[in-house]
Design a protein around this motif. Structure first.
Motif, PDB file in Angstrom:
ATOM      1  N   GLY A  30       0.822  -1.438  -0.471  1.00 51.66           N
ATOM      2  CA  GLY A  30       0.140   0.038  -0.069  1.00 51.66           C
ATOM      3  C   GLY A  30       1.320   1.370   0.093  1.00 51.66           C
ATOM      4  O   GLY A  30       0.206   1.866   0.793  1.00 51.66           O
ATOM      5  N   GLU A  31       2.422   0.866  -0.563  1.00 48.76           N
ATOM      6  CA  GLU A  31       2.656   2.093  -0.130  1.00 48.76           C
ATOM      7  C   GLU A  31       3.601   2.209  -1.970  1.00 48.76           C
ATOM      8  O   GLU A  31       3.751   1.777  -2.311  1.00 48.76           O
ATOM      9  N   PRO A  32       4.071   3.366  -1.865  1.00 50.54           N
ATOM     10  CA  PRO A  32       5.095   4.012  -3.529  1.00 50.54           C
ATOM     11  C   PRO A  32       6.224   3.774  -3.133  1.00 50.54           C
ATOM     12  O   PRO A  32       6.985   2.976  -2.001  1.00 50.54           O
ATOM     13  N   VAL A  33       6.762   3.313  -4.634  1.00 52.18           N
ATOM     14  CA  VAL A  33       8.006   2.824  -4.044  1.00 52.18           C
ATOM     15  C   VAL A  33       8.476   2.730  -5.153  1.00 52.18           C
ATOM     16  O   VAL A  33       8.748   2.795  -6.021  1.00 52.18           O
ATOM     17  N   TRP A  34      10.343   2.766  -5.004  1.00 54.66           N
ATOM     18  CA  TRP A  34      11.315   2.758  -5.996  1.00 54.66           C
ATOM     19  C   TRP A  34      12.530   2.223  -5.735  1.00 54.66           C
ATOM     20  O   TRP A  34      12.746   1.475  -4.514  1.00 54.66           O
ATOM     21  N   ASP A  35      13.123   1.462  -6.596  1.00 52.64           N
ATOM     22  CA  ASP A  35      14.313   0.597  -6.658  1.00 52.64           C
ATOM     23  C   ASP A  35      14.801   1.398  -6.161  1.00 52.64           C
ATOM     24  O   ASP A  35      15.625   3.149  -6.151  1.00 52.64           O
ATOM     25  N   SER A  36      16.498   1.076  -5.604  1.00 50.70           N
ATOM     26  CA  SER A  36      16.960   1.138  -4.418  1.00 50.70           C
ATOM     27  C   SER A  36      18.545   0.106  -4.280  1.00 50.70           C
ATOM     28  O   SER A  36      17.851  -0.681  -4.681  1.00 50.70           O
ATOM     29  N   PRO A  37      19.903   0.631  -4.248  1.00 48.78           N
ATOM     30  CA  PRO A  37      20.656  -0.034  -3.761  1.00 48.78           C
ATOM     31  C   PRO A  37      20.317  -0.813  -2.687  1.00 48.78           C
ATOM     32  O   PRO A  37      20.805  -2.149  -2.336  1.00 48.78           O
ATOM     33  N   PHE A  38      19.109  -0.972  -1.944  1.00 47.76           N
ATOM     34  CA  PHE A  38      18.703  -0.931  -0.684  1.00 47.76           C
ATOM     35  C   PHE A  38      17.884  -2.341  -1.013  1.00 47.76           C
ATOM     36  O   PHE A  38      17.736  -2.957   0.403  1.00 47.76           O
ATOM     37  N   GLY A  39      17.347  -1.935  -2.108  1.00 45.48           N
ATOM     38  CA  GLY A  39      16.192  -2.690  -2.300  1.00 45.48           C
ATOM     39  C   GLY A  39      15.069  -1.710  -2.496  1.00 45.48           C
ATOM     40  O   GLY A  39      14.876  -0.348  -2.659  1.00 45.48           O
ATOM     41  N   PRO A  40      13.141  -2.130  -3.157  1.00 46.74           N
ATOM     42  CA  PRO A  40      12.482  -1.529  -2.942  1.00 46.74           C
ATOM     43  C   PRO A  40      12.117  -0.655  -2.240  1.00 46.74           C
ATOM     44  O   PRO A  40      12.202  -0.944  -0.290  1.00 46.74           O
ATOM     45  N   GLY A  41      11.967   0.446  -1.883  1.00 42.22           N
ATOM     46  CA  GLY A  41      11.467   1.438  -0.743  1.00 42.22           C
ATOM     47  C   GLY A  41      11.296   2.954  -1.025  1.00 42.22           C
ATOM     48  O   GLY A  41      11.180   2.987  -1.858  1.00 42.22           O
ATOM     49  N   ARG A  42      11.421   3.551  -0.234  1.00 45.24           N
ATOM     50  CA  ARG A  42      11.054   5.253  -0.122  1.00 45.24           C
ATOM     51  C   ARG A  42      11.620   5.606   0.562  1.00 45.24           C
ATOM     52  O   ARG A  42      12.696   5.598   1.907  1.00 45.24           O
TER      53      ARG A  42
END
Length: 485
Positions: free
Chosen positions: A189-201
């Motif tokens: 239920g949250e927006p998500v972005w890719d990152s070097p640490f994994g998906p999140g925000r």
């Protein structure tokens, strides 16, 4: 010019890092609800600061951000069954509508957090690499507060005192209760972005550090916001930024005071939460702005209907003087009567006093004292039957007009046509007090007819009736004019 630096708790001579240029960053809104009077105060304070710096000939690059991804935005989006960007866009548009009416200049850059996700992720990476941050098993990234020796220097808090009352919430994987989130692993239920640490925000604090570094370079000259942001937001910005760059993040920290409603802290739970739009329903936007600049920006500000009424009266007095000067200067003939030499000296002192007040930590309250001094001087000259006709008086009045335009440009007021604004002010007050404007107009017309017919008893009776309604009538060469007392 001097500014009060929250970091040193003292006024300091302002000197930007690059002579003639100012890099300024102010924390903007979290776009999840309509703006309230606290937002109005902060926006006006830093708008006036930008205007004043530019008046002094400085090249200001002003950045004000929008937080468009946050727990509160996500919560409202989920409750309405829409995406977070829909909520953020709605309230960013509302921000512009409210602030445009308040005369807030657009910032040179108005970045949104979601536009700088990559920069935030890279900043978090740098902090992990230097040992100032760590990644947890679940994919969260936290800043190690104890790795930064200066933590607490802005707010004056002692790290051991903070540690004694801190707790790790269930499910958190912090090494220390004081550590704060740089990156949050994705959740349903949250927006998500890719990152070097994994998906999140990103975490909230990270965005301002990343955007100010990207858009302004380090160190920035001025970082501003409300006093409520000193801890933890600005304290955390300092820690993560200075840990990452190995040097100073900001040279001058400027914070405006709180707004209280009828001497109480504003909060939704107390039922005294006042949005800017609530105020616009009752008062003209310029009345609100005049009220906000009538107090020193660092002092607590008490909002009440009585305070707004007083601000309205003060603003009306200035605009009435502007209208009277316009009328006085429309005369075709002037005498050569000389003014006493102290008249020009008095105006010069007022002009010097205004500039000095603005240079003294943006003391707009004191500056307005000099504005009213100029208004009183104009009034004295126009009321003197001999001096009012002097060509030198005309020169002084034109100079006062120029001063009001100049001073108003710095404060963001006095920019409307005087007669039109006075009519708008009258209409606003008439509506707020529930006075029937049509009835007043009819009574004024009836009184004028009575005067023409020399029925002075009826004329006086109508004047008394109008007075009971809170209306005053002024007989002028152009005919009767009425206003709300």
């Amino acid at each position: 010019m001097q500014l009060f630096n929250t970091m040193t708790r003292s006024k300091e001579a302002f000197a930007p890092r690059n002579p003639g240029k100012v890099a300024m960053y102010v924390c903007g809104i979290t776009a999840y609800d309509l703006c309230h009077i606290g937002h109005a105060r902060s926006s006006v304070v830093f708008d006036v600061l930008v205007r004043h710096l530019r008046k002094k000939g400085l090249d200001v690059t002003f950045v004000r951000n929008f937080t468009d991804v946050d727990d509160k935005i996500i919560k409202k989006a989920n409750a309405e069954g829409v995406t977070s960007d829909v909520i953020a866009e709605r309230y960013i548009e509302a921000f512009y509508e409210d602030m445009d009416k308040l005369g807030i200049l657009r910032a040179d850059a108005e970045p949104r957090a979601t536009q700088y996700i990559d920069e935030m992720a890279r900043l978090a990476e740098r902090l992990i690499e230097s040992g100032h941050a760590y990644r947890t098993a679940s994919g969260d990234v936290y800043f190690r507060v104890r790795s930064f020796p200066g933590y607490g220097k802005l707010s004056g808090r002692d790290i051991e005192d903070m540690r004694s009352g801190a707790r790790v919430a269930p499910g958190e994987e912090k090494e220390d209760p004081l550590d704060f989130a740089l990156w949050k692993a994705s959740k349903p239920g949250e927006p998500v972005w890719d990152s070097p640490f994994g998906p999140g925000r990103p975490g909230w604090h990270l965005e301002c550090s990343a955007m100010s570094e990207k858009l302004l370079g380090m160190p920035i000259d001025i970082h501003g916001g409300g006093q409520d942001l000193i801890f933890p937001h600005h304290e955390n910005e300092i820690a993560q930024s200075e840990a990452a760059i190995g040097g100073e993040f900001c040279r001058y920290w400027v914070h405006n005071g709180f707004v209280r409603i009828n001497t109480e802290k504003m909060s939704k739970s107390l039922g005294n939460f006042i949005t800017i739009r609530d105020i616009y329903k009752r008062y003209l936007p310029e009345v609100l702005r005049f009220f906000l600049v009538s107090s020193h920006y660092r002092s607590p500000l008490d909002y009440s209907d009585q305070a707004l009424d007083e601000a309205e009266k003060g603003l009306r007095r200035i605009y009435a003087a502007m209208a009277q000067m316009d009328q006085a200067l429309s005369r075709a003939k002037w005498s050569e009567t000389k003014l006493p030499p102290d008249v020009a000296q008095e105006l010069a002192k007022l002009e010097e006093g205004f500039a000095a007040a603005m240079d003294d930590d943006l003391n707009t309250a004191q500056a307005l004292g000099h504005v009213f001094g100029a208004v009183r001087l104009a009034g004295r000259l126009m009321e003197d039957k001999t001096l009012a006709k002097s060509r030198e008086t005309a020169d002084i009045l034109r100079r006062i007009q120029a001063d009001l335009a100049d001073w108003g440009g710095e404060l963001g007021v006095f920019g409307s046509a005087s007669e039109a604004f006075l009519e708008a002010l009258k209409a606003s007050r008439t509506a707020r007090l529930g006075i029937d404007g049509a009835r007043v107009e009819a009574l004024v017309a009836e009184r004028q007819d009575a005067r023409k017919n020399k029925d002075f008893a009826r004329s006086d009776a109508i004047r008394d009736e109008l007075a009971n309604l809170g209306v005053t009538v002024m007989d002028t060469p152009a005919g009767p004019r009425w206003d709300v007392a």
